[in-house]
Enzyme design. Structure first.
Site, PDB file in Angstrom:
ATOM      1  N   GLU A  60       0.745   2.894 -31.579  1.00  0.00           N
ATOM      2  CA  GLU A  60       1.620   2.015 -31.187  1.00  0.00           C
ATOM      3  C   GLU A  60       3.235   2.379 -31.653  1.00  0.00           C
ATOM      4  O   GLU A  60       4.100   2.070 -30.818  1.00  0.00           O
ATOM      5  CB  GLU A  60       1.504   0.700 -32.186  1.00  0.00           C
ATOM      6  N   HIS A 129      -7.537  -8.990 -35.309  1.00  0.00           N
ATOM      7  CA  HIS A 129      -7.593  -9.267 -33.977  1.00  0.00           C
ATOM      8  C   HIS A 129      -6.963 -10.754 -33.664  1.00  0.00           C
ATOM      9  O   HIS A 129      -6.952 -11.257 -32.648  1.00  0.00           O
ATOM     10  CB  HIS A 129      -8.826  -9.304 -33.193  1.00  0.00           C
TER      11      HIS A 129
END
Length: 337
Positions: A60, A129
């Site tokens: 990321e 998540h």
């Protein structure tokens, strides 16, 4: 005009933007051939080629860092972080680099990047998540933060974000992604609620970043919400019969304070609803602003209704969400105060 889910609307926004401007590039984990974990980028690589829509390593910080360099060079990256929970390795790049380029360069460089990320729960994804980290971005000068609540807004706001010269965090509520969610229910149902229905234009259009929308007019209490919670708030108002005015912020930063203040002064009561945890959530900022600007008009304290101050529960996620019953009790509390 077409009926679209939020996934289709987001994809259409990128498609329109890529067709209009060769400098727009899309990349991230699995967004190329696979079309993204939620299929938001499906078909874009086949249409525009591997140089404009491509996969990246699982990094990321690398994704966002590369996007910042591209933006300084003149490109317009629209990148995907697969889940909002995964953005933490990139937080340094976002806050120390992307948000500050314009100021540090005295305007010589800008950073026209969009960082898309699915946010919130609804897929039983557990702690890694399902997070709602929007407050982490609203604290950072130089970033813009957008959270759409329906397909029409999602497309118009995303096109505006891609065309914006500064970095935009674009948070997409997963519970609204694939369509059917009715705020009256605790789980997805088989048809869009009337609040989510609407034709989405096939072509180019924009919605200004920083302008809220009043989804339901009322005079009894102001409800401030964004994303999925807009639909829950609408459902609660209908179920309780309370004369609530529901504001969909759409943009958290910049914030449409004028619309909030006008509504809170009119109703004299205010309830703030969001899915993220209570402590240091964005609702604290909203409550403080209402208190500062509307104190002498308030008939009762501002009420905050949020997720729990706990790690995100897996099996109990539908209890974690503020639902219509909890929002209804908050509305009643505000009216009785």
């Amino acid at each position: 005009m077409a009926r679209m889910t939020m996934i289709e609307a987001v994809r259409s926004a990128m498609d329109v933007s890529m067709a209009r401007d060769d400098n727009v590039v899309v990349f991230g984990e699995d967004v190329g051939y696979f079309g993204g974990v939620f299929r938001c980028t499906q078909g874009l690589q086949a249409k525009y080629g591997k140089t404009r829509c491509f996969d990246t390593p699982i990094s990321e910080s690398g994704i966002v860092g590369t996007a910042i360099g591209m933006a300084a060079y003149g490109l317009k990256p629209c990148v995907e972080i697969q889940f909002a929970d995964y953005m933490y390795p990139a937080y340094d790049q976002l806050t120390q680099e992307a948000a500050r380029i314009r100021y540090r360069s005295n305007g010589d460089f800008t950073c026209p990047i969009v960082v898309r990320m699915p946010t919130g729960g609804g897929i039983f994804g557990g702690q890694t998540h399902s997070q709602s980290p929007e407050a982490l971005f609203t604290h950072v000068c130089g970033l813009k933060v957008v959270v759409p609540s329906n397909p029409y807004d999602a497309k118009g706001l995303l096109i505006s974000a891609i065309e914006d010269p500064d970095p935009v965090m674009f948070l997409e509520p997963k519970r609204l992604y694939n369509g059917p969610f009715d705020g009256h229910h605790e789980r997805p149902v088989t048809a869009w609620s009337k609040h989510e229905l609407g034709d989405v234009p096939d072509g180019h259009y924009t919605i200004p970043i920083g302008k809220a929308e009043i989804r339901r007019k009322g005079s009894g209490v102001t409800v401030i919400a964004y994303g999925t919670m807009v639909h829950v708030a609408l459902a609660a108002a209908e179920e309780t019969g309370i004369d609530a005015e529901v504001i969909d912020l759409r943009s958290l930063l910049p914030l449409d304070l004028e619309t909030i203040v006008q509504s809170a002064k009119k109703t004299g009561r205010c309830v703030v609803v969001h899915e993220a945890t209570l402590t240091s959530g964005f609702g604290a900022e909203l409550a403080a602003l209402v208190q500062e600007h509307c104190f002498y008009h308030l008939e009762s304290p501002v009420v905050r209704l949020t997720g729990w101050d706990t790690p995100y529960p897996h099996a109990q996620e539908w209890d974690y969400f503020p639902g219509p019953a909890r929002v209804g009790r908050a509305l009643a509390e505000a009216m009785e105060g």
